[in-house]
Write a protein that holds these residues in place. Structure first.
Motif, PDB file in Angstrom:
ATOM      1  N   LEU A 176      41.351  44.641  25.706  1.00 47.45           N
ATOM      2  CA  LEU A 176      41.761  44.834  27.091  1.00 47.45           C
ATOM      3  C   LEU A 176      40.548  45.066  27.980  1.00 47.45           C
ATOM      4  O   LEU A 176      39.684  45.875  27.674  1.00 47.45           O
ATOM      5  N   VAL A 177      40.472  44.312  29.082  1.00 50.23           N
ATOM      6  CA  VAL A 177      39.354  44.390  30.012  1.00 50.23           C
ATOM      7  C   VAL A 177      39.904  44.606  31.412  1.00 50.23           C
ATOM      8  O   VAL A 177      40.962  44.086  31.758  1.00 50.23           O
ATOM      9  N   THR A 178      39.174  45.372  32.199  1.00 52.26           N
ATOM     10  CA  THR A 178      39.546  45.611  33.590  1.00 52.26           C
ATOM     11  C   THR A 178      38.457  45.026  34.479  1.00 52.26           C
ATOM     12  O   THR A 178      37.273  45.131  34.173  1.00 52.26           O
ATOM     13  N   ARG A 179      38.871  44.373  35.565  1.00 53.89           N
ATOM     14  CA  ARG A 179      37.901  43.716  36.452  1.00 53.89           C
ATOM     15  C   ARG A 179      38.390  43.768  37.887  1.00 53.89           C
ATOM     16  O   ARG A 179      39.580  43.923  38.146  1.00 53.89           O
ATOM     17  N   GLN A 180      37.458  43.615  38.817  1.00 56.06           N
ATOM     18  CA  GLN A 180      37.774  43.514  40.238  1.00 56.06           C
ATOM     19  C   GLN A 180      37.621  42.060  40.672  1.00 56.06           C
ATOM     20  O   GLN A 180      36.647  41.421  40.306  1.00 56.06           O
ATOM     21  N   LEU A 181      38.583  41.583  41.441  1.00 54.98           N
ATOM     22  CA  LEU A 181      38.506  40.233  42.005  1.00 54.98           C
ATOM     23  C   LEU A 181      38.696  40.341  43.516  1.00 54.98           C
ATOM     24  O   LEU A 181      39.689  40.902  43.968  1.00 54.98           O
ATOM     25  N   ALA A 182      37.767  39.805  44.259  1.00 58.38           N
ATOM     26  CA  ALA A 182      37.871  39.829  45.718  1.00 58.38           C
ATOM     27  C   ALA A 182      38.704  38.658  46.211  1.00 58.38           C
ATOM     28  O   ALA A 182      38.619  37.551  45.673  1.00 58.38           O
ATOM     29  N   VAL A 183      39.515  38.902  47.225  1.00 55.80           N
ATOM     30  CA  VAL A 183      40.238  37.823  47.903  1.00 55.80           C
ATOM     31  C   VAL A 183      39.342  37.409  49.077  1.00 55.80           C
ATOM     32  O   VAL A 183      39.223  38.123  50.062  1.00 55.80           O
ATOM     33  N   ARG A 184      38.701  36.301  48.930  1.00 54.62           N
ATOM     34  CA  ARG A 184      37.766  35.818  49.954  1.00 54.62           C
ATOM     35  C   ARG A 184      38.526  35.079  51.056  1.00 54.62           C
ATOM     36  O   ARG A 184      39.645  34.610  50.845  1.00 54.62           O
ATOM     37  N   ALA A 185      37.892  34.941  52.192  1.00 53.75           N
ATOM     38  CA  ALA A 185      38.521  34.268  53.334  1.00 53.75           C
ATOM     39  C   ALA A 185      38.950  32.848  52.979  1.00 53.75           C
ATOM     40  O   ALA A 185      39.971  32.373  53.440  1.00 53.75           O
ATOM     41  N   GLY A 186      38.204  32.152  52.138  1.00 53.62           N
ATOM     42  CA  GLY A 186      38.533  30.778  51.782  1.00 53.62           C
ATOM     43  C   GLY A 186      39.514  30.649  50.628  1.00 53.62           C
ATOM     44  O   GLY A 186      39.851  29.537  50.234  1.00 53.62           O
ATOM     45  N   SER A 187      39.986  31.776  50.090  1.00 63.74           N
ATOM     46  CA  SER A 187      40.916  31.718  48.960  1.00 63.74           C
ATOM     47  C   SER A 187      42.210  31.037  49.378  1.00 63.74           C
ATOM     48  O   SER A 187      42.736  31.292  50.465  1.00 63.74           O
TER      49      SER A 187
END
Length: 160
Positions: free
Chosen positions: A85-96
């Protein structure tokens, strides 16, 4: 603490908080074009503000400074015994392709077996967002899953 949200027709959305103990506000303007401005008022005069334009990367770093790493670190500490199990941060970018869309449209869990356990927005954690939750450029997703699933989730948020 309340977040005051003001629609700015033709511009975007302004979100402000008042700091306790002084007449000062800080906030952001989330522009329709995806750019973000940081707003800080003068001490004692919340109507007089300084506006600082932030790049996508700068906005993400600022969000991280305001709390996203602590949430991720806590999750990692609490889930170490689960091995893969891994935890990560993902940004929602303007171009998403999902900026402005509901979480359910991503079909993230079905496609990757990854769970979005929280969203960091304007320094606040929103736990367990449902499928109707609308992503906004600048959100930081806290996701949990396998390394392969997290890599696939990152691709989904970037490419669709």
């Amino acid at each position: 603490m309340n977040v005051e949200v003001t629609q700015l027709p033709g511009i975007g959305v302004r979100k402000d908080i008042s700091l306790a103990g002084c007449r000062r506000t800080i906030g952001i303007i989330d522009h329709k074009d995806g750019t973000i401005d940081l707003i800080v008022s003068k001490p004692g005069n919340p109507d007089e503000t300084q506006q600082i334009s932030l790049s996508d990367h700068e906005a993400t770093v600022l969000a991280n400074l305001l709390g996203a790493p602590q949430v991720v670190a806590k999750l990692q500490d609490e889930h170490r015994e689960f091995g893969e199990l891994v935890t990560r941060q993902l940004a929602v970018r303007a171009g998403s392709p999902y900026a402005g869309c509901p979480l359910g449209d991503t079909r993230m869990r079905t496609r990757t077996s990854v769970s979005i356990v929280a969203v960091m927005r304007a320094g606040h954690a929103i736990p367990s967002p449902g499928p109707e939750f609308l992503f906004t450029a600048g959100d930081v997703l806290v996701v949990v899953g396998t390394a392969e699933g997290l890599a696939a989730a990152a691709r989904i948020m970037t490419d669709g």
